[in-house]
Design a protein around this motif. Structure first.
Motif, mmCIF file in Angstrom:
data_model
loop_
_atom_site.group_PDB
_atom_site.id
_atom_site.type_symbol
_atom_site.label_atom_id
_atom_site.label_comp_id
_atom_site.label_asym_id
_atom_site.label_seq_id
_atom_site.Cartn_x
_atom_site.Cartn_y
_atom_site.Cartn_z
ATOM 1 N N GLY A 68 -123.520 -13.031 -92.177
ATOM 2 C CA GLY A 68 -122.237 -12.800 -92.820
ATOM 3 C C GLY A 68 -121.545 -11.513 -92.397
ATOM 4 N N THR A 69 -122.205 -10.701 -91.559
ATOM 5 C CA THR A 69 -121.603 -9.444 -91.108
ATOM 6 C C THR A 69 -120.407 -9.725 -90.195
ATOM 7 N N PRO A 70 -119.234 -9.147 -90.485
ATOM 8 C CA PRO A 70 -118.077 -9.330 -89.596
ATOM 9 C C PRO A 70 -118.360 -8.755 -88.213
ATOM 10 N N VAL A 71 -117.969 -9.495 -87.180
ATOM 11 C CA VAL A 71 -118.226 -9.065 -85.811
ATOM 12 C C VAL A 71 -116.995 -9.324 -84.960
ATOM 13 N N LEU A 72 -116.692 -8.385 -84.077
ATOM 14 C CA LEU A 72 -115.574 -8.504 -83.149
ATOM 15 C C LEU A 72 -116.136 -8.498 -81.737
ATOM 16 N N LEU A 73 -115.798 -9.516 -80.955
ATOM 17 C CA LEU A 73 -116.200 -9.599 -79.554
ATOM 18 C C LEU A 73 -115.003 -9.244 -78.686
ATOM 19 N N VAL A 74 -115.233 -8.436 -77.663
ATOM 20 C CA VAL A 74 -114.149 -8.006 -76.773
ATOM 21 C C VAL A 74 -114.640 -8.070 -75.331
ATOM 22 N N ALA A 127 -119.743 -8.994 -69.433
ATOM 23 C CA ALA A 127 -119.065 -7.755 -69.769
ATOM 24 C C ALA A 127 -118.577 -7.714 -71.223
ATOM 25 N N THR A 128 -118.947 -8.728 -72.044
ATOM 26 C CA THR A 128 -118.495 -8.730 -73.432
ATOM 27 C C THR A 128 -119.241 -7.680 -74.240
ATOM 28 N N CYS A 129 -118.505 -6.981 -75.097
ATOM 29 C CA CYS A 129 -119.081 -6.015 -76.028
ATOM 30 C C CYS A 129 -118.794 -6.486 -77.449
ATOM 31 N N PHE A 130 -119.612 -6.029 -78.384
ATOM 32 C CA PHE A 130 -119.416 -6.426 -79.778
ATOM 33 C C PHE A 130 -119.443 -5.204 -80.674
ATOM 34 N N ALA A 131 -118.816 -5.357 -81.837
ATOM 35 C CA ALA A 131 -118.845 -4.327 -82.866
ATOM 36 C C ALA A 131 -119.080 -5.004 -84.211
ATOM 37 N N LEU A 132 -119.989 -4.434 -85.003
ATOM 38 C CA LEU A 132 -120.282 -4.927 -86.344
ATOM 39 C C LEU A 132 -119.579 -4.051 -87.365
ATOM 40 N N TYR A 133 -119.065 -4.679 -88.433
ATOM 41 C CA TYR A 133 -118.272 -3.964 -89.443
ATOM 42 C C TYR A 133 -118.784 -4.270 -90.849
ATOM 43 N N ARG A 134 -118.478 -3.371 -91.753
ATOM 44 C CA ARG A 134 -118.902 -3.555 -93.148
ATOM 45 C C ARG A 134 -117.990 -4.500 -93.910
ATOM 46 N N ALA A 147 -108.586 -4.890 -88.778
ATOM 47 C CA ALA A 147 -107.816 -3.696 -88.397
ATOM 48 C C ALA A 147 -108.196 -3.254 -86.989
ATOM 49 N N ALA A 148 -109.475 -3.319 -86.660
ATOM 50 C CA ALA A 148 -109.917 -2.955 -85.319
ATOM 51 C C ALA A 148 -109.358 -3.919 -84.284
ATOM 52 N N ALA A 149 -109.370 -5.205 -84.620
ATOM 53 C CA ALA A 149 -108.848 -6.213 -83.687
ATOM 54 C C ALA A 149 -107.367 -5.977 -83.406
ATOM 55 N N GLU A 150 -106.622 -5.648 -84.444
ATOM 56 C CA GLU A 150 -105.192 -5.384 -84.267
ATOM 57 C C GLU A 150 -104.966 -4.134 -83.420
ATOM 58 N N LYS A 151 -105.775 -3.116 -83.655
ATOM 59 C CA LYS A 151 -105.650 -1.868 -82.898
ATOM 60 C C LYS A 151 -105.917 -2.115 -81.412
ATOM 61 N N LEU A 152 -106.972 -2.861 -81.124
ATOM 62 C CA LEU A 152 -107.301 -3.121 -79.729
ATOM 63 C C LEU A 152 -106.294 -4.054 -79.081
ATOM 64 N N ALA A 153 -105.806 -5.043 -79.824
ATOM 65 C CA ALA A 153 -104.808 -5.956 -79.265
ATOM 66 C C ALA A 153 -103.529 -5.217 -78.924
ATOM 67 N N SER A 154 -103.193 -4.207 -79.721
ATOM 68 C CA SER A 154 -101.989 -3.417 -79.458
ATOM 69 C C SER A 154 -102.168 -2.524 -78.235
ATOM 70 N N GLY A 155 -103.333 -1.870 -78.157
ATOM 71 C CA GLY A 155 -103.555 -0.940 -77.062
ATOM 72 C C GLY A 155 -103.988 -1.595 -75.764
ATOM 73 N N PRO A 204 -103.586 -5.346 -74.710
ATOM 74 C CA PRO A 204 -103.228 -6.761 -74.916
ATOM 75 C C PRO A 204 -103.840 -7.699 -73.877
ATOM 76 N N ASP A 205 -104.322 -7.153 -72.762
ATOM 77 C CA ASP A 205 -104.907 -7.991 -71.721
ATOM 78 C C ASP A 205 -106.376 -8.326 -71.995
ATOM 79 N N TRP A 206 -107.009 -7.642 -72.949
ATOM 80 C CA TRP A 206 -108.410 -7.920 -73.251
ATOM 81 C C TRP A 206 -108.537 -9.170 -74.111
ATOM 82 N N TRP A 207 -109.601 -9.944 -73.854
ATOM 83 C CA TRP A 207 -109.928 -11.115 -74.699
ATOM 84 C C TRP A 207 -110.710 -10.637 -75.913
ATOM 85 N N GLN A 208 -110.460 -11.269 -77.039
ATOM 86 C CA GLN A 208 -111.276 -10.938 -78.218
ATOM 87 C C GLN A 208 -111.465 -12.160 -79.103
ATOM 88 N N LEU A 209 -112.531 -12.113 -79.897
ATOM 89 C CA LEU A 209 -112.856 -13.177 -80.838
ATOM 90 C C LEU A 209 -113.391 -12.546 -82.119
#
Length: 270
Positions: free
Chosen positions: A158-164, A236-243, A250-258, A260-265
């Protein structure tokens, strides 16, 4: 009959490379975990096996007949053919076990519809070291080449995870070849959260040497409110776990803004 399965993205919460074996493979210790999102496979019975690939990364699969979905179908006896449509949303050669996850989904489809042969683990391992883990798609320790599996109850479910991913394909072979050969010790013992926190990915440095953009992704993720940031597999995919899901979004939006060419899930650990 119609069947639908998600090919859950695989991540390595930790990946320790211990030594190079006499057979040319590497002795590994890894903690596999799976995200509740990935490619989608839909199937219906047909006179013969068929595969159609659609989605964002469909064009990166140059040979549908060499695809692990087709190879998995060839490994599994059953009375009917299956016509499968694969929606490819995971990038290729990305450290997410995308092809292995697709093959694992085929095994689950056949299991639910017809049952699997007793030696299905050997059949899965013949397709690739990650495939047996991807069939079950549950948190587990992998040893050997990654095929000796020890399922674990996960305190990270159930831990939120962002893949980039920086949209750079990175084949596994060159990354292992660039590894310095130093055994930095075994996986820690304990819960998945402890192993993830105190473990490491020994392929991170060699992958960055081949694909410097990985370092940029890791740095960008570390500037968010992530509890843990690491590269998955051979990259080359990296992940981040969040509480919280809000922190992840918020992290996904920040990275998408800075970037925009990176893939994320976005997703949660299963």
């Amino acid at each position: 009959m119609r069947l639908t399965e998600t090919a859950y993205a695989k991540i390595n919460l930790a990946l320790h490379v211990r030594r190079r074996r006499e057979d040319g493979y590497h002795e590994l210790e890894t903690l596999f975990a799976f995200v509740d999102a990935g490619d989608t496979l839909s199937a219906r019975t047909s006179e013969k096996d068929e595969l159609k690939v659609v989605g964002e990364f469909a064009t990166e699969i140059a040979d549908p007949f060499g695809n692990l979905v087709s190879k998995a179908l060839g490994k599994l006896p059953r009375p009917d053919g299956l016509s499968i449509t694969l929606e490819k949303v995971l990038p290729v050669a990305a450290g997410l076990g995308g092809g292995s996850a697709d093959a694992g989904a085929v095994f689950r489809m056949v299991r639910d519809a017809y049952g699997l042969p007793d030696d299905w683990r050997e059949r899965a391992a013949a397709l690739g070291a990650d495939v047996p883990a991807c069939v079950e798609s549950v948190t587990c320790i992998g040893r050997g080449t990654g095929t000796e599996l020890e399922p674990m109850e996960s305190d990270l479910a159930g831990t939120p995870v962002l893949l980039v991913n920086p949209r750079v394909a990175l084949p596994t072979g060159p990354v292992f070849k660039a590894w310095d050969g130093v055994d930095r010790g075994p996986l820690p013992e304990g819960s998945p959260s402890l192993i993830a926190r105190e473990g490491r990915n020994d392929l991170e440095a060699p992958a960055i040497s081949l694909c410097p953009a990985i370092a940029e992704v890791l740095a960008a993720l570390r500037e968010t409110e992530a509890d843990l940031v690491r590269m998955s597999g051979s990259g080359a995919t990296c992940f981040a776990l969040y509480r919280s899901a809000d922190a992840m979004r918020a992290a996904a939006e920040k990275l998408a803004s800075g970037h925009p060419d990176w893939w994320q899930l976005q997703g949660k650990l299963r």
